[in-house]
Design a protein around this motif. Structure first.
Motif, PDB file in Angstrom:
ATOM      1  N   TYR A  13       0.840  -1.362  -0.068  1.00 24.89           N
ATOM      2  CA  TYR A  13      -0.074  -0.011   0.003  1.00 24.89           C
ATOM      3  C   TYR A  13       0.718   1.191   0.175  1.00 24.89           C
ATOM      4  CZ  TYR A  13      -4.446  -2.435   0.299  1.00 24.89           C
ATOM      5  OH  TYR A  13      -5.455  -3.258   0.021  1.00 24.89           O
ATOM      6  N   LEU A  14       2.001   1.291   0.743  1.00 26.42           N
ATOM      7  CA  LEU A  14       2.986   2.367   0.555  1.00 26.42           C
ATOM      8  C   LEU A  14       3.457   2.669  -0.781  1.00 26.42           C
ATOM      9  CD1 LEU A  14       4.934   4.443   1.603  1.00 26.42           C
ATOM     10  CD2 LEU A  14       6.348   2.869   2.240  1.00 26.42           C
ATOM     11  N   ARG A  15       3.927   1.549  -1.394  1.00 27.67           N
ATOM     12  CA  ARG A  15       4.217   1.860  -2.981  1.00 27.67           C
ATOM     13  C   ARG A  15       3.307   2.160  -3.846  1.00 27.67           C
ATOM     14  NH1 ARG A  15       6.164  -3.764  -4.910  1.00 27.67           N
ATOM     15  NH2 ARG A  15       6.503  -2.438  -6.848  1.00 27.67           N
ATOM     16  N   GLY A  16       1.886   1.699  -3.566  1.00 21.27           N
ATOM     17  CA  GLY A  16       0.760   2.223  -4.288  1.00 21.27           C
ATOM     18  C   GLY A  16       0.833   3.599  -4.113  1.00 21.27           C
ATOM     19  N   ALA A  17       0.641   4.221  -2.840  1.00 19.18           N
ATOM     20  CA  ALA A  17       0.627   5.535  -2.293  1.00 19.18           C
ATOM     21  C   ALA A  17       1.641   6.351  -3.285  1.00 19.18           C
ATOM     22  CB  ALA A  17       0.608   5.688  -0.994  1.00 19.18           C
ATOM     23  N   LYS A  18       2.865   5.921  -2.958  1.00 16.23           N
ATOM     24  CA  LYS A  18       4.145   6.988  -3.799  1.00 16.23           C
ATOM     25  C   LYS A  18       4.005   6.792  -5.124  1.00 16.23           C
ATOM     26  CE  LYS A  18       8.174   5.799  -2.026  1.00 16.23           C
ATOM     27  NZ  LYS A  18       9.427   5.079  -1.853  1.00 16.23           N
ATOM     28  N   GLN A  19       3.402   5.833  -6.093  1.00 15.11           N
ATOM     29  CA  GLN A  19       3.055   5.682  -7.053  1.00 15.11           C
ATOM     30  C   GLN A  19       1.915   6.941  -7.665  1.00 15.11           C
ATOM     31  OE1 GLN A  19       4.366   4.667  -9.924  1.00 15.11           O
ATOM     32  NE2 GLN A  19       5.743   3.743  -8.861  1.00 15.11           N
TER      33      GLN A  19
END
Length: 178
Positions: free
Chosen positions: A15-21
């Protein structure tokens, strides 16, 4: 060995990776914040989760230790800092459900103000069209996740986790782009 909910840590990282994207443009800060809030919720719940199926496998599943969460709710309510009923998405309540020694060892205690100011993001900001929806957005929880996930992974390693995600973890480099 104490329970380590590695699969939940991996999900929080995703979810962090998704948020950063989502922060890389297209005016999606609100959606990025929701992803970060969900990642934070999963990460906090990972410390109060108990395996309930597929023990020791990559597909291990968990259930929450509800008495721990209820005790945190009662503590906040006694201090005048909780509503009339438990909100299972309340980040501050989940934070307080984690033993203080663990919060300190993984650095969560340093982020209590950010967690408190964003404690209801998931429930109050995910539907922008609702009358009482939160209308301002920030990247604070993204920064918290970037700081604590590597610390939590290290905590898992120190406590004997053999989970492949934990063992091969490397935080992707790069600052938050807004």
């Amino acid at each position: 060995m104490e329970n380590l909910s590695a699969r939940m840590v991996e999900d929080a990282y995703r979810y962090l990776r998704g948020a950063k994207q989502l922060l890389r443009g297209d005016d999606l800060m609100d959606v990025a914040q929701i992803n970060a809030a969900l990642g934070m919720e999963i990460l906090l719940k990972s410390f109060v989760a108990v395996p309930n199926s597929n023990l020791g496998t990559l597909w291990e599943t968990y259930e929450l230790d509800k008495p721990m969460i209820k005790a945190a709710y009662e503590q906040l309510k006694a201090a005048g800092n909780a509503g009339d009923r438990i909100d299972w998405h309340d980040l501050l309540m989940l934070f307080h459900a984690i033993p203080e020694s663990i919060r300190r060892s993984v650095g969560l205690h340093r982020h209590v103000d950010e967690i408190e100011s964003n404690r209801y993001v998931f429930t109050n900001a995910r539907y922008r069209y609702e009358k009482n929806a939160r209308q301002w957005y920030c990247t604070g929880l993204v920064g918290v996740l970037q700081d604590v996930i590597p610390r939590i992974v290290e905590y898992h390693k120190q406590h004997g986790s053999k989970d492949p995600f934990i063992q091969s973890f490397q935080m992707s480099a790069g600052p938050i782009v807004v």
